[in-house]
Design a protein around this motif. Structure first.
Motif, PDB file in Angstrom:
ATOM      1  N   VAL A  97       0.849  -1.188   0.000  1.00 11.75           N
ATOM      2  CA  VAL A  97       0.000   0.000   0.000  1.00 11.75           C
ATOM      3  C   VAL A  97       0.886   1.240   0.000  1.00 11.75           C
ATOM      4  O   VAL A  97       1.773   1.369   0.846  1.00 11.75           O
ATOM      5  N   PHE A  98       0.637   2.118  -0.951  1.00 18.97           N
ATOM      6  CA  PHE A  98       1.361   3.385  -1.033  1.00 18.97           C
ATOM      7  C   PHE A  98       0.424   4.494  -0.587  1.00 18.97           C
ATOM      8  O   PHE A  98      -0.688   4.615  -1.104  1.00 18.97           O
ATOM      9  N   ARG A  99       0.876   5.296   0.374  1.00 21.12           N
ATOM     10  CA  ARG A  99       0.103   6.446   0.847  1.00 21.12           C
ATOM     11  C   ARG A  99       0.912   7.704   0.552  1.00 21.12           C
ATOM     12  O   ARG A  99       2.082   7.790   0.907  1.00 21.12           O
ATOM     13  N   LEU A 100       0.280   8.656  -0.119  1.00 21.01           N
ATOM     14  CA  LEU A 100       0.933   9.914  -0.474  1.00 21.01           C
ATOM     15  C   LEU A 100       0.292  11.038   0.325  1.00 21.01           C
ATOM     16  O   LEU A 100      -0.940  11.092   0.446  1.00 21.01           O
ATOM     17  N   GLU A 101       1.112  11.922   0.871  1.00 24.14           N
ATOM     18  CA  GLU A 101       0.588  13.080   1.585  1.00 24.14           C
ATOM     19  C   GLU A 101       1.521  14.270   1.388  1.00 24.14           C
ATOM     20  O   GLU A 101       2.728  14.097   1.185  1.00 24.14           O
ATOM     21  N   GLU A 102       0.948  15.454   1.428  1.00 24.63           N
ATOM     22  CA  GLU A 102       1.735  16.664   1.262  1.00 24.63           C
ATOM     23  C   GLU A 102       2.756  16.766   2.387  1.00 24.63           C
ATOM     24  O   GLU A 102       2.447  16.499   3.543  1.00 24.63           O
ATOM     25  N   ALA A 103       3.968  17.160   2.025  1.00 24.31           N
ATOM     26  CA  ALA A 103       5.054  17.290   3.003  1.00 24.31           C
ATOM     27  C   ALA A 103       5.673  18.678   2.905  1.00 24.31           C
ATOM     28  O   ALA A 103       6.874  18.842   3.082  1.00 24.31           O
ATOM     29  N   GLY A 104       4.868  19.652   2.584  1.00 24.70           N
ATOM     30  CA  GLY A 104       5.375  21.005   2.378  1.00 24.70           C
ATOM     31  C   GLY A 104       5.174  21.389   0.929  1.00 24.70           C
ATOM     32  O   GLY A 104       4.791  20.563   0.095  1.00 24.70           O
ATOM     33  N   VAL A 110       5.873   9.781   0.710  1.00 24.43           N
ATOM     34  CA  VAL A 110       5.351   8.503   0.222  1.00 24.43           C
ATOM     35  C   VAL A 110       5.677   7.441   1.265  1.00 24.43           C
ATOM     36  O   VAL A 110       6.832   7.273   1.645  1.00 24.43           O
ATOM     37  N   ARG A 111       4.648   6.749   1.707  1.00 29.15           N
ATOM     38  CA  ARG A 111       4.815   5.668   2.678  1.00 29.15           C
ATOM     39  C   ARG A 111       4.415   4.375   1.985  1.00 29.15           C
ATOM     40  O   ARG A 111       3.290   4.255   1.475  1.00 29.15           O
ATOM     41  N   ALA A 112       5.326   3.425   1.952  1.00 36.79           N
ATOM     42  CA  ALA A 112       5.064   2.109   1.366  1.00 36.79           C
ATOM     43  C   ALA A 112       4.911   1.113   2.511  1.00 36.79           C
ATOM     44  O   ALA A 112       5.867   0.852   3.240  1.00 36.79           O
ATOM     45  N   GLU A 113       3.706   0.587   2.658  1.00 39.90           N
ATOM     46  CA  GLU A 113       3.413  -0.379   3.724  1.00 39.90           C
ATOM     47  C   GLU A 113       3.283  -1.773   3.127  1.00 39.90           C
ATOM     48  O   GLU A 113       2.648  -1.942   2.091  1.00 39.90           O
ATOM     49  N   THR A 114       3.837  -2.747   3.822  1.00 35.45           N
ATOM     50  CA  THR A 114       3.703  -4.143   3.418  1.00 35.45           C
ATOM     51  C   THR A 114       2.925  -4.890   4.484  1.00 35.45           C
ATOM     52  O   THR A 114       3.210  -4.758   5.678  1.00 35.45           O
ATOM     53  N   TRP A 115       1.951  -5.644   4.029  1.00 35.78           N
ATOM     54  CA  TRP A 115       1.123  -6.482   4.881  1.00 35.78           C
ATOM     55  C   TRP A 115       1.160  -7.876   4.265  1.00 35.78           C
ATOM     56  O   TRP A 115       1.035  -8.019   3.054  1.00 35.78           O
ATOM     57  N   ALA A 116       1.338  -8.921   5.053  1.00 36.39           N
ATOM     58  CA  ALA A 116       1.410 -10.263   4.454  1.00 36.39           C
ATOM     59  C   ALA A 116       1.185 -11.364   5.474  1.00 36.39           C
ATOM     60  O   ALA A 116       1.448 -11.206   6.664  1.00 36.39           O
ATOM     61  N   ARG A 117       0.732 -12.486   4.954  1.00 35.44           N
ATOM     62  CA  ARG A 117       0.595 -13.710   5.726  1.00 35.44           C
ATOM     63  C   ARG A 117       1.388 -14.778   4.984  1.00 35.44           C
ATOM     64  O   ARG A 117       1.324 -14.869   3.761  1.00 35.44           O
ATOM     65  N   PHE A 118       2.123 -15.580   5.746  1.00 33.88           N
ATOM     66  CA  PHE A 118       2.972 -16.631   5.181  1.00 33.88           C
ATOM     67  C   PHE A 118       2.582 -17.956   5.840  1.00 33.88           C
ATOM     68  O   PHE A 118       3.200 -18.385   6.805  1.00 33.88           O
ATOM     69  N   PRO A 119       1.537 -18.634   5.332  1.00 27.68           N
ATOM     70  CA  PRO A 119       1.020 -19.820   6.022  1.00 27.68           C
ATOM     71  C   PRO A 119       1.901 -21.062   5.857  1.00 27.68           C
ATOM     72  O   PRO A 119       2.543 -21.261   4.827  1.00 27.68           O
ATOM     73  N   GLY A 120       1.906 -21.856   6.903  1.00 28.44           N
ATOM     74  CA  GLY A 120       2.558 -23.158   6.877  1.00 28.44           C
ATOM     75  C   GLY A 120       4.069 -23.109   6.853  1.00 28.44           C
ATOM     76  O   GLY A 120       4.692 -22.045   6.811  1.00 28.44           O
ATOM     77  N   PRO A 121       4.685 -24.275   6.863  1.00 29.83           N
ATOM     78  CA  PRO A 121       6.145 -24.363   6.858  1.00 29.83           C
ATOM     79  C   PRO A 121       6.776 -23.753   5.603  1.00 29.83           C
ATOM     80  O   PRO A 121       7.795 -23.066   5.694  1.00 29.83           O
ATOM     81  N   ALA A 122       6.153 -23.969   4.447  1.00 34.45           N
ATOM     82  CA  ALA A 122       6.701 -23.390   3.215  1.00 34.45           C
ATOM     83  C   ALA A 122       6.615 -21.869   3.262  1.00 34.45           C
ATOM     84  O   ALA A 122       7.532 -21.174   2.810  1.00 34.45           O
ATOM     85  N   GLY A 123       5.540 -21.345   3.825  1.00 34.17           N
ATOM     86  CA  GLY A 123       5.409 -19.899   3.981  1.00 34.17           C
ATOM     87  C   GLY A 123       6.468 -19.333   4.911  1.00 34.17           C
ATOM     88  O   GLY A 123       7.008 -18.250   4.663  1.00 34.17           O
ATOM     89  N   ALA A 124       6.773 -20.060   5.972  1.00 36.73           N
ATOM     90  CA  ALA A 124       7.804 -19.620   6.913  1.00 36.73           C
ATOM     91  C   ALA A 124       9.178 -19.561   6.235  1.00 36.73           C
ATOM     92  O   ALA A 124       9.946 -18.620   6.448  1.00 36.73           O
ATOM     93  N   VAL A 125       9.465 -20.552   5.422  1.00 36.68           N
ATOM     94  CA  VAL A 125      10.734 -20.559   4.685  1.00 36.68           C
ATOM     95  C   VAL A 125      10.762 -19.389   3.698  1.00 36.68           C
ATOM     96  O   VAL A 125      11.761 -18.672   3.590  1.00 36.68           O
ATOM     97  N   TYR A 126       9.665 -19.189   2.989  1.00 37.94           N
ATOM     98  CA  TYR A 126       9.589 -18.081   2.028  1.00 37.94           C
ATOM     99  C   TYR A 126       9.782 -16.745   2.739  1.00 37.94           C
ATOM    100  O   TYR A 126      10.525 -15.875   2.270  1.00 37.94           O
ATOM    101  N   ARG A 127       9.127 -16.563   3.884  1.00 41.58           N
ATOM    102  CA  ARG A 127       9.283 -15.315   4.654  1.00 41.58           C
ATOM    103  C   ARG A 127      10.748 -15.107   5.039  1.00 41.58           C
ATOM    104  O   ARG A 127      11.279 -14.005   4.929  1.00 41.58           O
ATOM    105  N   ALA A 128      11.396 -16.160   5.489  1.00 36.83           N
ATOM    106  CA  ALA A 128      12.810 -16.050   5.869  1.00 36.83           C
ATOM    107  C   ALA A 128      13.663 -15.631   4.673  1.00 36.83           C
ATOM    108  O   ALA A 128      14.571 -14.807   4.814  1.00 36.83           O
TER     109      ALA A 128
END
Length: 162
Positions: A97-104, A110-128
């Motif tokens: 998610v990109f959020r843009l706001e006036e800064a002067g 610009v704020r780039a937010e990451t949200w995620a779920r990594f299910p199961g053992p394969a997800g844990a390896v992928y997250r790592a």
């Protein structure tokens, strides 16, 4: 996946940059940055290898609700304010998610937010592999830096991890 599903994902991280340009200019530049980062041969191949639900880009206008770009689907596009990209593959369900706001005057944060779920053992390896090694952080910062380089150079943009 819709906004309600995005909100149910665990927060991963956020990175912020200030760009020496107005929000409209940054919005247009964001589309080009996404094309460079997530479209093209290598990115499309990786998205297909991972089994991304939205592996094929839908064309040159990724900032339109419903469009796809390299493993993401645009689910919210409020020009100059917010862009939400959502996706899923074998190892993760995720949102950027990109959020843009006036800064002067003539500057945009610009704020780039990451949200995620990594299910199961394969997800844990992928997250790592992706988050744990710092690869995700490098990729997001590189994208933000490419935005910084598009505005008028007034002073050195500040970057901070939040």
């Amino acid at each position: 996946m819709d906004t309600a599903e995005r909100l149910a994902l665990p927060f991963v991280d956020a990175h912020t940059a200030e760009v020496a340009a107005d929000a409209g200019t940054v919005w247009q530049t964001l589309g080009a940055a996404l094309d460079r980062s997530f479209s093209g041969g290598r990115s499309t191949a990786v998205a297909r290898l991972l089994g991304c639900a939205d592996a094929a880009p839908s064309g040159p206008r990724p900032l339109v609700r419903g469009a796809t770009v390299g493993g993401f689907r645009v689910t919210a596009a409020d020009p100059g304010r917010e862009l939400a990209l959502l996706g899923r593959h074998r190892f993760s369900t995720y949102a950027l998610v990109f959020r843009l706001e006036e800064a002067g005057e003539g500057r945009t944060r610009v704020r780039a937010e990451t949200w995620a779920r990594f299910p199961g053992p394969a997800g844990a390896v992928y997250r790592a592999l992706v988050i744990g090694t710092g690869g995700h952080r490098v990729a997001v910062r590189r994208m933000l830096t490419s935005l910084e380089g598009r505005g008028e150079p007034r002073d050195r943009p500040r970057r901070r991890r939040t």
